[in-house]
Each structure stands twice: as structure tokens, then as C-alpha cells.
Scaffold this motif. Structure first.
Motif, mmCIF file in Angstrom:
data_model
loop_
_atom_site.group_PDB
_atom_site.id
_atom_site.type_symbol
_atom_site.label_atom_id
_atom_site.label_comp_id
_atom_site.label_asym_id
_atom_site.label_seq_id
_atom_site.Cartn_x
_atom_site.Cartn_y
_atom_site.Cartn_z
ATOM 1 N N PHE A 1 0.847 -1.203 0.000
ATOM 2 C CA PHE A 1 0.000 0.000 0.000
ATOM 3 C C PHE A 1 0.876 1.244 0.000
ATOM 4 C CE2 PHE A 1 -2.321 3.421 2.071
ATOM 5 C CZ PHE A 1 -3.514 3.423 1.366
ATOM 6 N N THR A 2 1.929 1.244 0.811
ATOM 7 C CA THR A 2 2.857 2.390 0.861
ATOM 8 C C THR A 2 3.509 2.612 -0.490
ATOM 9 O OG1 THR A 2 3.313 1.792 3.167
ATOM 10 C CG2 THR A 2 4.783 3.398 2.154
ATOM 11 N N LEU A 3 3.922 1.527 -1.124
ATOM 12 C CA LEU A 3 4.559 1.630 -2.441
ATOM 13 C C LEU A 3 3.591 2.139 -3.490
ATOM 14 C CD1 LEU A 3 6.727 -1.620 -2.491
ATOM 15 C CD2 LEU A 3 7.583 0.732 -2.571
ATOM 16 N N ASN A 4 2.342 1.698 -3.429
ATOM 17 C CA ASN A 4 1.341 2.145 -4.396
ATOM 18 C C ASN A 4 1.092 3.645 -4.285
ATOM 19 O OD1 ASN A 4 0.953 -0.384 -5.493
ATOM 20 N ND2 ASN A 4 -0.758 -0.898 -4.142
ATOM 21 N N VAL A 5 1.118 4.157 -3.052
ATOM 22 C CA VAL A 5 0.846 5.576 -2.836
ATOM 23 C C VAL A 5 2.057 6.440 -3.138
ATOM 24 C CG1 VAL A 5 0.189 7.329 -1.125
ATOM 25 C CG2 VAL A 5 -0.921 5.086 -1.099
ATOM 26 N N TYR A 6 3.224 6.028 -2.664
ATOM 27 C CA TYR A 6 4.401 6.890 -2.715
ATOM 28 C C TYR A 6 5.517 6.400 -3.635
ATOM 29 C CZ TYR A 6 2.227 8.931 1.397
ATOM 30 O OH TYR A 6 1.338 9.529 2.259
ATOM 31 N N GLY A 7 5.356 5.178 -4.175
ATOM 32 C CA GLY A 7 6.438 4.608 -4.966
ATOM 33 C C GLY A 7 6.801 5.423 -6.190
ATOM 34 N N SER A 8 5.831 6.137 -6.770
ATOM 35 C CA SER A 8 6.102 6.912 -7.983
ATOM 36 C C SER A 8 6.170 8.411 -7.701
ATOM 37 C CB SER A 8 5.006 6.654 -9.017
ATOM 38 O OG SER A 8 3.742 7.041 -8.510
ATOM 39 N N ALA A 9 6.270 8.764 -6.417
ATOM 40 C CA ALA A 9 6.203 10.182 -6.058
ATOM 41 C C ALA A 9 7.525 10.916 -6.239
ATOM 42 C CB ALA A 9 5.745 10.324 -4.603
ATOM 43 N N ASN A 10 8.636 10.180 -6.315
ATOM 44 C CA ASN A 10 9.941 10.824 -6.261
ATOM 45 C C ASN A 10 10.714 10.671 -7.566
ATOM 46 O OD1 ASN A 10 12.306 11.998 -5.482
ATOM 47 N ND2 ASN A 10 12.967 10.309 -4.177
ATOM 48 N N LEU A 11 10.624 11.655 -8.438
ATOM 49 C CA LEU A 11 11.338 11.635 -9.714
ATOM 50 C C LEU A 11 12.847 11.726 -9.506
ATOM 51 C CD1 LEU A 11 11.376 11.704 -12.795
ATOM 52 C CD2 LEU A 11 11.035 14.189 -12.668
ATOM 53 N N GLN A 12 13.272 12.528 -8.532
ATOM 54 C CA GLN A 12 14.714 12.689 -8.312
ATOM 55 C C GLN A 12 15.381 11.374 -7.926
ATOM 56 O OE1 GLN A 12 16.494 15.426 -9.038
ATOM 57 N NE2 GLN A 12 14.516 16.158 -9.826
ATOM 58 N N GLN A 13 14.694 10.559 -7.145
ATOM 59 C CA GLN A 13 15.253 9.275 -6.768
ATOM 60 C C GLN A 13 15.386 8.366 -7.992
ATOM 61 O OE1 GLN A 13 16.527 8.615 -3.948
ATOM 62 N NE2 GLN A 13 16.974 6.450 -4.195
#
Length: 315
Positions: free
Chosen positions: A291-303
Motif C-alpha cells: 500500500f505504501t509503495l502504491n501511494v508513494y512509490g512513484s512520487a519521487n522523480l529525483q530518486q
């Protein structure tokens, strides 16, 4: 109750049966869905005549014209919430041996259009907020810092008492949440202090040392005092949201919703390579890592850029 019972009779009977087994906030949500959506559509229907095709047609109706203000359709998430209440009521009738069990596997939902973007503060915006809080430090602004560096929800922050804070262990114990619950039938609302959102939302969160030093400034020895008020009565989320909005506006800071402070914590944590996703998931009180990955996994372009640049070594 028979197959000729009207749906509104069934759903009210089911709600009365369910009330003792769910939280007051969940019950209030079920009642709201029932009164606003289900009864106006299915209220006078005999429950024995409701079929999978009727449910499917209802979903199409909700998607196209389900909003109460008559301005269009509901989101897929809201439609799922509405149909869940319908399903639970109908399954209750089945368990009472009144109607056959509907095949809910036949029910389809509209496709979500794109991923919902996580909104959070940029690093510069976050630093501006932190500096402004330092210049205007009090127990209410310190609450913003607690959420910014732990990711706790606003209801959990409002419910944080002195007895939940350990200055020696440098932890906070999240064991309750404050909510204002609306009673649709009575037309009134009330403050409810109860368990957190889910079982995994009850958790112990370690605190960064610098945050502990700030909390110390407003800590007192009365275990029943709430941190945000310094009194035995809490502030409610609606009031604290209003304070937060005024604070941002007064200091010309980025205009974000308070829940986006929680998102900011999660996005910053993901940017730190050593901050593993399992720890982040547990700190946020999520039900599982996926669930955490689904919400935030694509949030960080810089990473992602950093990861892709590692391939340069192969060229």
C-alpha cells in the motif's frame, strides 16, 4: 423479513444489527451513504427483485450522475464505498435466509483515469515552513513539526496526550484519534475520541532528537493534558485545519492541505536511501508495504534519476 421486504426496511434492520460491531465513525459513514445514495435509488424495491444487473446499472448511474449537487458523477472510490454498503446489507438478507446470494464477482467498476498524484511540499517549501515555525514557535505550530517529522494524521495529532509521549525513550504512542462525527438522522454532530483508523494505525513512533527538544518546551507532567491545547480537552481536526490554513496564509507560505504534511514526510523519507520502505510503512500506520509503495512509490522523480544514473557505470 421476506423477499418482498422493501430495501429501506432491510438496510435499517442491518444498520441496527451492525451498530454495536463497528466504530461510531464507520456507522455514521454507513448511515450517510444509506440516506444519501441507497435509499433514494433502491428504497422501495423488494429485495428479492434486486439482481446483479440492477447493481451494475446503479454503478453506471453513480458514475454518470451520482453527485448530490447534480453536477456529475462520483469517483470510482466513492462508488466502491457506496456499493460496499449495498453488498453488506444484501448479504445480511442472504444470511437470514431471505434471498439468494448475489454473484458480486460479476460486478464491474469503471476504470480509474490515471494515477492520483501525491501532493507534497518541495524541499524549499518545507524549509520555508520549518523556519517560519521556528520564528513563531508555540504548541500549535510545534504540532505541525510533529506531523512533518512523523507523518501522523491530523486526528492522531489532536488526540496526542502527554502520557503518549516518552521523552526518555524518545517516542510517541499513537493509540487514539479525534473525529467530529455527523449524525445524518439527527442532523447533529459530536466529537468522538476513539481508536485509530485501523489496527495497524496503533503504533509507536521513534522521534528525531531535535524534535524531542522542541516537544520538551511544551511538555507538562499532567498525563491527561493534550499536547496541542495543554488542557484536558482536545482541539478538533476542523479547528486545527483552520489554524493551519491561517498560519500559511499569514506568512505567505505554500497553500497546502494539512494531510499533505503527512505526504511530505513520506516523500522525504523515500528520498533517503537508508530509510527502508518497511519502516516507513509501519511509521505511517499503513496496512502493508505494498500500500505504501502504491501511494508513494512513484512520487519521487529525483530518486529515479539517481537510480538511472547508476547505469552510467555500464557505458
Amino acid at each position: 423479513m421476506t423477499e418482498n421486504t422493501q430495501f429501506k426496511t432491510l438496510v435499517n434492520k442491518w444498520l441496527n444489527n451492525k451498530k454495536a460491531m463497528i466504530t461510531p465513525s464507520t456507522f455514521a459513514s454507513f448511515v450517510l451513504i444509506t440516506e444519501n445514495h441507497l435509499v433514494p435509488y433502491f428504497g422501495k424495491r423488494k429485495i428479492g427483485t434486486i439482481t446483479e444487473s440492477d447493481v451494475q446499472n446503479y454503478i453506471v448511474y453513480l458514475y454518470n450522475a451520482g453527485r448530490l449537487d447534480k453536477t456529475g458523477g462520483l469517483t470510482v472510490k466513492t462508488i466502491r464505498d457506496v456499493v460496499l454498503v449495498l453488498r453488506l446489507a444484501m448479504e445480511y438478507a442472504y444470511k437470514e435466509k431471505v434471498i439468494p446470494l448475489l454473484n458480486w464477482d460479476l460486478i464491474e467498476y469503471p476504470k480509474e483515469l490515471g494515477n492520483k498524484k501525491v501532493v507534497s511540499l518541495s524541499k524549499d517549501q518545507e524549509q520555508e515552513l520549518i523556519q517560519c515555525i521556528y520564528m513563531n514557535l508555540n504548541r500549535k505550530t510545534a504540532g505541525i513539526l510533529i506531523s512533518l517529522f512523523t507523518g501522523i494524521r491530523i486526528g492522531e495529532l489532536c488526540g496526542l496526550q502527554m502520557k503518549d509521549i516518552s521523552l526518555t525513550e524518545k517516542t510517541i504512542n499513537i493509540n487514539k484519534t479525534v473525529q467530529r462525527i455527523y449524525d445524518k438522522k439527527k442532523g447533529t454532530s459530536f466529537i468522538h475520541i476513539g481508536p485509530p483508523k485501523t489496527k495497524t494505525s496503533a503504533r509507536v513512533i521513534p522521534l528525531p532528537s531535535l524534535l524531542v527538544n522542541i516537544i520538551k518546551k511544551f511538555y507538562n507532567e499532567n498525563p491527561n493534558h493534550y499536547f496541542l491545547t495543554g488542557k484536558t480537552r482536545p482541539t478538533e481536526p476542523r479547528t486545527y485545519r483552520q489554524f493551519f490554513s491561517r498560519f500559511l496564509k499569514r506568512h505567505n507560505l505554500a497553500n497546502v492541505k494539512f494531510h499533505e504534511i503527512r505526504h511530505t514526510f513520506a516523500v522525504r523519507a523515500i528520498e533517503i536511501p537508508e530509510f527502508d520502505i518497511k519502516s516507513l510503512s509501519e511509521i505511517l500506520g499503513h496496512k502493508n508495504v505494498s500500500f505504501t509503495l502504491n501511494v508513494y512509490g512513484s512520487a519521487n522523480l529525483q530518486q529515479k534519476i539517481k537510480c538511472m544514473n547508476l547505469l552510467n557505470e555500464l557505458l
